[in-house]
Scaffold this active site. Structure first.
Site, mmCIF file in Angstrom:
data_model
loop_
_atom_site.group_PDB
_atom_site.id
_atom_site.type_symbol
_atom_site.label_atom_id
_atom_site.label_comp_id
_atom_site.label_asym_id
_atom_site.label_seq_id
_atom_site.Cartn_x
_atom_site.Cartn_y
_atom_site.Cartn_z
ATOM 1 N N ASP A 12 0.830 -0.972 0.176
ATOM 2 C CA ASP A 12 0.112 0.032 0.108
ATOM 3 C C ASP A 12 0.819 1.257 -0.041
ATOM 4 O O ASP A 12 2.158 1.166 0.381
ATOM 5 C CB ASP A 12 -0.912 -0.187 1.338
ATOM 6 C CG ASP A 12 -1.707 1.221 1.344
ATOM 7 O OD1 ASP A 12 -2.578 1.666 0.437
ATOM 8 O OD2 ASP A 12 -1.617 1.741 2.330
ATOM 9 N N ASP A 14 -0.207 4.852 1.199
ATOM 10 C CA ASP A 14 -0.486 5.967 2.333
ATOM 11 C C ASP A 14 -0.126 5.361 3.675
ATOM 12 O O ASP A 14 -0.901 4.027 4.026
ATOM 13 C CB ASP A 14 -1.768 6.500 2.154
ATOM 14 C CG ASP A 14 -1.871 7.249 0.803
ATOM 15 O OD1 ASP A 14 -1.250 7.561 0.337
ATOM 16 O OD2 ASP A 14 -3.183 7.477 0.528
ATOM 17 N N ASP A 135 -1.107 -0.689 6.146
ATOM 18 C CA ASP A 135 -0.991 -0.169 7.531
ATOM 19 C C ASP A 135 -2.575 -0.409 7.891
ATOM 20 O O ASP A 135 -2.849 0.012 9.173
ATOM 21 C CB ASP A 135 -0.981 1.496 7.420
ATOM 22 C CG ASP A 135 -2.029 2.176 6.892
ATOM 23 O OD1 ASP A 135 -2.102 1.836 5.628
ATOM 24 O OD2 ASP A 135 -2.669 3.249 7.421
#
Length: 173
Positions: A12, A14, A135
């Protein structure tokens, strides 16, 4: 390629590779910092850069001939691509766009399942041979496909990377 690594590692963006949301925390236009080509600045001078160990981890995987991909659910894919293309990082000893690390970039507003189905189709790599760092715990939904998921709530670092590799190695047995 080393059998110690999956064939494909997916990240990912961000809060996994960099500490912000590209679609809400920064404002274009983007430009490279005059002092550091690994830092991109937005209109207001906000820094955009990878977490500390990210470039070294990406180079380590590239050296092991692991396919590197991005799966980012963003409403500003254009911004993600711009930043990855502007950011210069050392790749094989010379400064190159960060985007050069990645063979496939899926940055668009969709589910992670959608991202991974496209990655699987385009790369031909089995889900069990993929490791995904993210995250957000909700994205462990990719485990239903057979992908190994590693949660990195504080972003990718050396310890979380090594934990993800161990988890993938354990899952493939």
């Amino acid at each position: 390629m080393s059998s110690n690594y999956p064939k494909c590692v997916v990240f990912d963006l961000d809060y996994t590779l960099w500490p912000l949301w590209i679609d809400t925390h920064v404002t274009p236009p983007f430009r490279a910092s005059k002092n550091n080509p690994q830092v991109i600045l937005d209109r207001y001078g906000t820094d955009i850069s990878f977490y500390k160990n990210v470039t070294d981890i990406l180079q380590q995987l590239k050296d092991a001939q692991v396919k590197l991909c991005i799966a980012s659910r963003t409403h500003a894919p254009k911004f993600a691509y711009q930043v990855l293309n502007l950011m210069r990082v050392p790749i094989d000893g010379e400064l190159q766009p960060a985007s050069k690390f990645f063979t496939n970039i899926k940055a668009f507003p969709a589910t992670k399942i959608d991202h991974f189905e496209q990655l699987h189709k385009e790369t031909g790599i089995s889900y069990k041979d993929m490791l995904f760092f993210d995250d957000e715990g909700r994205n462990r939904v990719v485990e239903s496909l057979g992908v190994t998921f590693c949660l990195v709530p504080d972003g990718l670092n050396r310890a979380s990377f090594e934990e993800g590799i161990r988890k993938w190695q354990k899952n493939r047995k």
